[in-house]
Scaffold this motif. Structure first.
Motif, PDB file in Angstrom:
ATOM      1  N   THR A 175      37.672  49.056  50.013  1.00  0.00           N
ATOM      2  CA  THR A 175      37.014  49.388  48.756  1.00  0.00           C
ATOM      3  C   THR A 175      38.093  49.637  47.705  1.00  0.00           C
ATOM      4  O   THR A 175      38.855  50.597  47.803  1.00  0.00           O
ATOM      5  CB  THR A 175      36.124  50.634  48.909  1.00  0.00           C
ATOM      6  OG1 THR A 175      35.147  50.391  49.927  1.00  0.00           O
ATOM      7  CG2 THR A 175      35.413  50.947  47.604  1.00  0.00           C
TER       8      THR A 175
ATOM      9  N   TYR B 167      35.405  49.414  38.043  1.00  0.00           N
ATOM     10  CA  TYR B 167      34.482  48.740  38.949  1.00  0.00           C
ATOM     11  C   TYR B 167      34.934  48.936  40.390  1.00  0.00           C
ATOM     12  O   TYR B 167      36.134  48.947  40.687  1.00  0.00           O
ATOM     13  CB  TYR B 167      34.418  47.245  38.639  1.00  0.00           C
ATOM     14  CG  TYR B 167      33.923  46.930  37.253  1.00  0.00           C
ATOM     15  CD1 TYR B 167      32.574  46.694  37.008  1.00  0.00           C
ATOM     16  CD2 TYR B 167      34.807  46.867  36.162  1.00  0.00           C
ATOM     17  CE1 TYR B 167      32.110  46.407  35.726  1.00  0.00           C
ATOM     18  CE2 TYR B 167      34.358  46.575  34.890  1.00  0.00           C
ATOM     19  CZ  TYR B 167      33.007  46.352  34.681  1.00  0.00           C
ATOM     20  OH  TYR B 167      32.560  46.065  33.418  1.00  0.00           O
TER      21      TYR B 167
ATOM     22  N   VAL C  67      35.076  47.321  43.994  1.00  0.00           N
ATOM     23  CA  VAL C  67      35.047  45.987  44.594  1.00  0.00           C
ATOM     24  C   VAL C  67      35.253  46.124  46.093  1.00  0.00           C
ATOM     25  O   VAL C  67      36.234  46.718  46.542  1.00  0.00           O
ATOM     26  CB  VAL C  67      36.146  45.078  43.997  1.00  0.00           C
ATOM     27  CG1 VAL C  67      36.032  43.673  44.567  1.00  0.00           C
ATOM     28  CG2 VAL C  67      36.052  45.052  42.481  1.00  0.00           C
TER      29      VAL C  67
ATOM     30  N   ARG D  25      34.917  38.206  43.718  1.00  0.00           N
ATOM     31  CA  ARG D  25      34.112  39.437  43.761  1.00  0.00           C
ATOM     32  C   ARG D  25      34.168  40.167  42.420  1.00  0.00           C
ATOM     33  O   ARG D  25      33.168  40.724  41.969  1.00  0.00           O
ATOM     34  CB  ARG D  25      34.626  40.356  44.882  1.00  0.00           C
ATOM     35  CG  ARG D  25      34.500  39.782  46.284  1.00  0.00           C
ATOM     36  CD  ARG D  25      33.054  39.699  46.747  1.00  0.00           C
ATOM     37  NE  ARG D  25      32.971  39.146  48.083  1.00  0.00           N
ATOM     38  CZ  ARG D  25      33.051  39.855  49.197  1.00  0.00           C
ATOM     39  NH1 ARG D  25      33.232  41.169  49.122  1.00  0.00           N
ATOM     40  NH2 ARG D  25      32.959  39.275  50.375  1.00  0.00           N
ATOM     41  N   ILE D  26      35.354  40.178  41.803  1.00  0.00           N
ATOM     42  CA  ILE D  26      35.479  40.796  40.481  1.00  0.00           C
ATOM     43  C   ILE D  26      34.617  40.050  39.474  1.00  0.00           C
ATOM     44  O   ILE D  26      33.975  40.658  38.605  1.00  0.00           O
ATOM     45  CB  ILE D  26      36.957  40.828  40.041  1.00  0.00           C
ATOM     46  CG1 ILE D  26      37.770  41.754  40.962  1.00  0.00           C
ATOM     47  CG2 ILE D  26      37.086  41.276  38.589  1.00  0.00           C
ATOM     48  CD1 ILE D  26      39.265  41.717  40.709  1.00  0.00           C
TER      49      ILE D  26
ATOM     50  N   LEU E 270      31.051  41.086  39.224  1.00  0.00           N
ATOM     51  CA  LEU E 270      30.794  42.333  38.510  1.00  0.00           C
ATOM     52  C   LEU E 270      31.040  42.220  37.004  1.00  0.00           C
ATOM     53  O   LEU E 270      30.399  42.928  36.221  1.00  0.00           O
ATOM     54  CB  LEU E 270      31.690  43.442  39.076  1.00  0.00           C
ATOM     55  CG  LEU E 270      31.489  43.774  40.561  1.00  0.00           C
ATOM     56  CD1 LEU E 270      32.575  44.736  41.027  1.00  0.00           C
ATOM     57  CD2 LEU E 270      30.116  44.375  40.807  1.00  0.00           C
TER      58      LEU E 270
END
Length: 329
Positions: free
Chosen positions: A15, A25, A27, A41-42, A45
């Motif tokens: 994490t 954020y 991730v 993944r970024i 978001l």
């Protein structure tokens, strides 16, 4: 036991905290993911495309610039906070970012191609993508229809040439092709670009609102996964298992075929992939390209078969010729 322990460690979830324009954020990634997967993944978001991201963390230096690097090779922990610099496509007044062109496509021995789809690490990545990614249907799946998955760049459209009208860069006979195969196949579009630009391209070409056929779904780069190979390193691909898991009552390995100009994109499903001849230099080749006409014949000829995965799609032209000869006799 040591091997099991190592594998468990590589699949451990991390994490991380990422700061971007004043926001923080969370991730979640795994140690067997790459830097490229972290950027994906970024992107989920922030909507900043991976190619527009620059990740900063003093202790890691330039290592975060290498998208193929595994996170297990970096000194990461859950207390890590990094900064991301990047701008969303909506905030840019420029053309969409282009990926570097892949000229040397993947040529894997058949045995290794089988190994890739059966590797536990790649199966786990697919399962994570199935869990995180949602396919938005444009139109309903149709019972009893087979599935055709199409790439865009160099498959349906010459994205490197320039023209005043995008229709000048469209592959010849595209609408005739889609109209004909729609009688037997549901059609999905899967491109390694952003969803925004997939929609822009398809709208410009008149694909999304054509009265003669319907597109079932659009998939972008976020649906892809990063796989490991012993001979070709790390790269992204398009796993059809994602679609099959989302719509198991409609689609499976026996009724699906994918067209792409890059073999690497269907390395997780080599038995379902057909490598299409790239449509480049549209202005010079527009009058002579007959690929979609010939492939229409192939798709309609195999539509009556129960299992498409038993076919050698690389020999599709021979199958079409043989089928034509049988009809004549």
């Amino acid at each position: 036991m040591a091997t099991t322990a190592t594998a468990s460690a590589s699949w451990e979830e991390l994490t991380l905290k990422v700061k971007w324009i004043g926001n923080e954020y969370t991730v979640r990634v795994c140690a067997d993911d790459t830097v490229g997967e972290l950027k994906r993944r970024i992107c989920e978001l922030t909507n900043v495309l991976p190619l527009r991201q620059k990740l900063l963390y003093p202790k890691l230096g330039s290592k975060l610039n290498d998208d193929s690097l595994f996170l297990s090779q970096l000194p990461l922990n859950s207390s890590l906070k990094m900064t991301m610099i990047g701008t969303t496509e909506e905030d840019l007044l420029v053309d969409p970012v282009e990926s570097p062109e892949i000229l040397d496509d993947l040529e894997l021995p058949k045995d290794e191609a089988v190994d890739i789809k059966d590797m536990e690490v790649n199966k786990l990545k697919l399962n994570r993508r199935i869990h995180h990614f949602k396919i938005e249907l444009q139109n309903s799946c149709r019972q009893g229809k087979k599935l055709l998955v199409l790439d865009i760049d160099y498959t349906l459209f010459d994205h490197r040439s320039t023209a005043e009208n995008p229709l000048q860069l469209m592959r010849p006979y595209l609408h005739e092709f889609l109209t004909s195969v729609y009688s037997e196949y549901d059609i999905m579009i899967w491109s390694a670009t952003s969803m925004k630009w997939i929609k822009v391209k398809m709208e410009q070409l008149g694909v999304l609102d054509n009265p003669n056929y319907k597109i079932t779904a659009l998939l972008d780069h976020m649906a892809m996964i990063t796989v490991q190979t012993s001979s070709r390193g790390v790269f992204d691909c398009k796993p059809l298992g994602l679609i099959w898991a989302k719509f198991p009552e409609f689609y499976n390995a026996s009724n699906t075929i994918m067209f792409d100009d890059l073999r690497r994109n269907f390395v997780m499903n080599p038995q379902n992939g057909l490598t299409i001849k790239p449509f480049r230099k549209a202005h010079a080749n527009r009058d002579s390209d007959q690929e979609l006409v010939k492939l229409t014949q192939y798709l309609l000829a195999i539509a009556e078969l129960d299992d498409l995965s038993n076919l050698e799609h690389n020999n599709w032209e021979l199958f079409t010729e043989d089928n034509t000869k049988r009809r004549r006799h």
